[in-house]
Design a protein around this motif. Structure first.
Motif, PDB file in Angstrom:
ATOM      1  N   VAL A 194      -6.091 -12.615 -12.343  1.00  0.00           N
ATOM      2  CA  VAL A 194      -5.328 -12.458 -11.105  1.00  0.00           C
ATOM      3  C   VAL A 194      -4.848 -11.016 -11.014  1.00  0.00           C
ATOM      4  CG1 VAL A 194      -3.235 -13.166  -9.863  1.00  0.00           C
ATOM      5  CG2 VAL A 194      -4.614 -14.881 -11.092  1.00  0.00           C
ATOM      6  N   ALA A 195      -5.111 -10.378  -9.884  1.00  0.00           N
ATOM      7  CA  ALA A 195      -4.728  -8.978  -9.656  1.00  0.00           C
ATOM      8  C   ALA A 195      -3.617  -8.907  -8.610  1.00  0.00           C
ATOM      9  CB  ALA A 195      -5.936  -8.170  -9.181  1.00  0.00           C
ATOM     10  N   MET A 196      -2.453  -8.406  -9.052  1.00  0.00           N
ATOM     11  CA  MET A 196      -1.306  -8.238  -8.170  1.00  0.00           C
ATOM     12  C   MET A 196      -1.004  -6.741  -8.057  1.00  0.00           C
ATOM     13  SD  MET A 196      -0.359 -11.332  -7.293  1.00  0.00           S
ATOM     14  CE  MET A 196       1.302 -11.062  -6.648  1.00  0.00           C
ATOM     15  N   VAL A 197      -1.024  -6.219  -6.855  1.00  0.00           N
ATOM     16  CA  VAL A 197      -0.828  -4.790  -6.613  1.00  0.00           C
ATOM     17  C   VAL A 197       0.625  -4.505  -6.237  1.00  0.00           C
ATOM     18  CG1 VAL A 197      -1.489  -2.819  -5.176  1.00  0.00           C
ATOM     19  CG2 VAL A 197      -3.217  -4.529  -5.827  1.00  0.00           C
ATOM     20  N   HIS A 198       1.268  -3.651  -7.037  1.00  0.00           N
ATOM     21  CA  HIS A 198       2.625  -3.205  -6.672  1.00  0.00           C
ATOM     22  C   HIS A 198       2.440  -2.121  -5.617  1.00  0.00           C
ATOM     23  CE1 HIS A 198       6.674  -2.031  -6.522  1.00  0.00           C
ATOM     24  NE2 HIS A 198       7.029  -2.477  -7.717  1.00  0.00           N
ATOM     25  N   ILE A 199       2.457  -2.552  -4.390  1.00  0.00           N
ATOM     26  CA  ILE A 199       2.103  -1.710  -3.257  1.00  0.00           C
ATOM     27  C   ILE A 199       3.018  -0.494  -3.112  1.00  0.00           C
ATOM     28  CG2 ILE A 199       3.403  -2.931  -1.494  1.00  0.00           C
ATOM     29  CD1 ILE A 199       0.749  -2.864   0.190  1.00  0.00           C
ATOM     30  N   ASP A 200       4.266  -0.609  -3.563  1.00  0.00           N
ATOM     31  CA  ASP A 200       5.210   0.509  -3.474  1.00  0.00           C
ATOM     32  C   ASP A 200       4.801   1.665  -4.388  1.00  0.00           C
ATOM     33  OD1 ASP A 200       6.493  -1.574  -2.163  1.00  0.00           O
ATOM     34  OD2 ASP A 200       8.287  -1.532  -3.410  1.00  0.00           O
ATOM     35  N   LEU A 201       3.983   1.374  -5.399  1.00  0.00           N
ATOM     36  CA  LEU A 201       3.603   2.391  -6.382  1.00  0.00           C
ATOM     37  C   LEU A 201       2.202   2.946  -6.179  1.00  0.00           C
ATOM     38  CD1 LEU A 201       5.106   0.697  -9.576  1.00  0.00           C
ATOM     39  CD2 LEU A 201       6.155   2.407  -8.066  1.00  0.00           C
ATOM     40  N   VAL A 202       1.518   2.510  -5.125  1.00  0.00           N
ATOM     41  CA  VAL A 202       0.168   2.994  -4.835  1.00  0.00           C
ATOM     42  C   VAL A 202       0.275   4.158  -3.851  1.00  0.00           C
ATOM     43  CG1 VAL A 202      -2.087   2.407  -3.864  1.00  0.00           C
ATOM     44  CG2 VAL A 202      -0.864   0.731  -5.256  1.00  0.00           C
ATOM     45  N   ALA A 203      -0.095   5.341  -4.322  1.00  0.00           N
ATOM     46  CA  ALA A 203      -0.012   6.537  -3.472  1.00  0.00           C
ATOM     47  C   ALA A 203      -0.847   6.334  -2.203  1.00  0.00           C
ATOM     48  CB  ALA A 203      -0.505   7.757  -4.240  1.00  0.00           C
ATOM     49  N   GLY A 204      -0.222   6.638  -1.092  1.00  0.00           N
ATOM     50  CA  GLY A 204      -0.886   6.477   0.193  1.00  0.00           C
ATOM     51  C   GLY A 204      -0.541   5.152   0.864  1.00  0.00           C
ATOM     52  N   LEU A 205      -0.001   4.215   0.103  1.00  0.00           N
ATOM     53  CA  LEU A 205       0.405   2.919   0.661  1.00  0.00           C
ATOM     54  C   LEU A 205       1.892   2.685   0.495  1.00  0.00           C
ATOM     55  CD1 LEU A 205      -2.433   0.544  -0.628  1.00  0.00           C
ATOM     56  CD2 LEU A 205      -2.278   1.728   1.567  1.00  0.00           C
ATOM     57  N   ASN A 206       2.559   3.603  -0.191  1.00  0.00           N
ATOM     58  CA  ASN A 206       3.967   3.419  -0.552  1.00  0.00           C
ATOM     59  C   ASN A 206       4.895   3.782   0.597  1.00  0.00           C
ATOM     60  OD1 ASN A 206       3.205   6.070  -0.767  1.00  0.00           O
ATOM     61  ND2 ASN A 206       4.248   6.439  -2.707  1.00  0.00           N
ATOM     62  N   ASN A 207       4.806   2.975   1.647  1.00  0.00           N
ATOM     63  CA  ASN A 207       5.705   3.149   2.776  1.00  0.00           C
ATOM     64  C   ASN A 207       6.157   1.770   3.226  1.00  0.00           C
ATOM     65  OD1 ASN A 207       3.804   2.001   4.682  1.00  0.00           O
ATOM     66  ND2 ASN A 207       2.645   3.897   4.489  1.00  0.00           N
ATOM     67  N   THR A 208       6.873   1.693   4.298  1.00  0.00           N
ATOM     68  CA  THR A 208       7.356   0.399   4.766  1.00  0.00           C
ATOM     69  C   THR A 208       6.460  -0.196   5.846  1.00  0.00           C
ATOM     70  OG1 THR A 208       8.782   1.458   6.401  1.00  0.00           O
ATOM     71  CG2 THR A 208       9.755   0.960   4.238  1.00  0.00           C
ATOM     72  N   LYS A 209       5.311   0.378   6.048  1.00  0.00           N
ATOM     73  CA  LYS A 209       4.420  -0.070   7.119  1.00  0.00           C
ATOM     74  C   LYS A 209       3.578  -1.263   6.683  1.00  0.00           C
ATOM     75  CE  LYS A 209       5.452   3.499   9.742  1.00  0.00           C
ATOM     76  NZ  LYS A 209       6.791   3.534  10.135  1.00  0.00           N
ATOM     77  N   GLU A 210       3.520  -2.263   7.519  1.00  0.00           N
ATOM     78  CA  GLU A 210       2.755  -3.471   7.219  1.00  0.00           C
ATOM     79  C   GLU A 210       1.258  -3.203   7.120  1.00  0.00           C
ATOM     80  OE1 GLU A 210       4.059  -6.270  10.161  1.00  0.00           O
ATOM     81  OE2 GLU A 210       5.993  -6.541   9.168  1.00  0.00           O
TER      82      GLU A 210
END
Length: 192
Positions: free
Chosen positions: A58-74
């Protein structure tokens, strides 16, 4: 709530949290069935997820820590859903949990329990049903048993603990006080 995710957590109470490619390689070779991805960028995250999925985990991505995705945008959640085979996301942002649930992803809402205000925020969030993730994760994972018990008492969803989990005693303390599972970057703990 994704009952299958909860069952996987129950069966696998130690979660490998990875922060680099070295950790990725080791986590894939462990018995840990769930891997929290705490690094990457928009260019590398699809490949990181693919390696985990190819290993049957199972792969769970901590989206806050992924450069380029670390914003509050859905839209960042949409990127994960459309460009990776990730099973779900981890975040500190409630609006991203809502979007991930709409897309059918597993969800982990992380809280940093650093003071009484943090506890009050967990209680408020849960009481008002603002966000209903599959599970919440409290950090640091070595918080006092009475804090874990208090969070469990107010939470409508299972609780995970992460951060500063260093040995078997830390794992057992968390599990014995009502935590469903622990996440850790400590590779020695993955072997428990």
């Amino acid at each position: 709530m994704h009952r299958d995710f909860i069952e996987k957590l129950e069966a696998n109470p130690v979660i490998a949290a990875i922060k680099d490619d070295h950790g990725l390689a080791h986590a894939i070779d462990t018995d840990c069935e769930i891997i929290f991805i705490l690094y990457g960028d928009v260019c590398t995250i699809p490949k990181i997820v693919e390696q985990i999925k190819s290993a049957g985990k199972v792969a769970m991505v901590h989206i806050d820590l992924v450069a380029g995705l670390n914003n509050t945008k859905e839209i960042s959640v949409d990127f994960i859903k459309n460009n990776t085979r990730a099973d779900g996301i981890i975040t500190t942002k409630g609006n991203l949990i809502g979007r991930a649930k709409e897309l059918g992803l597993y969800t982990v809402l992380r809280y940093f329990v650093i003071d009484t205000m943090a506890l009050v925020n967990i209680e408020k969030q849960d009481r008002h049903g603002i966000v209903q993730p599959d599970v919440i994760e409290i950090l640091p994972g070595i918080v006092l048993p009475k804090i874990i018990q208090r969070v469990n008492k107010v939470s409508k969803v299972p609780v995970l603990a992460g951060g500063l989990i260093a040995d078997r005693d830390d794992v057992m303390n968390a599990l014995n006080n009502g935590v469903l599972a622990v996440s850790t970057t400590n590779e020695l703990v993955w072997q428990l």
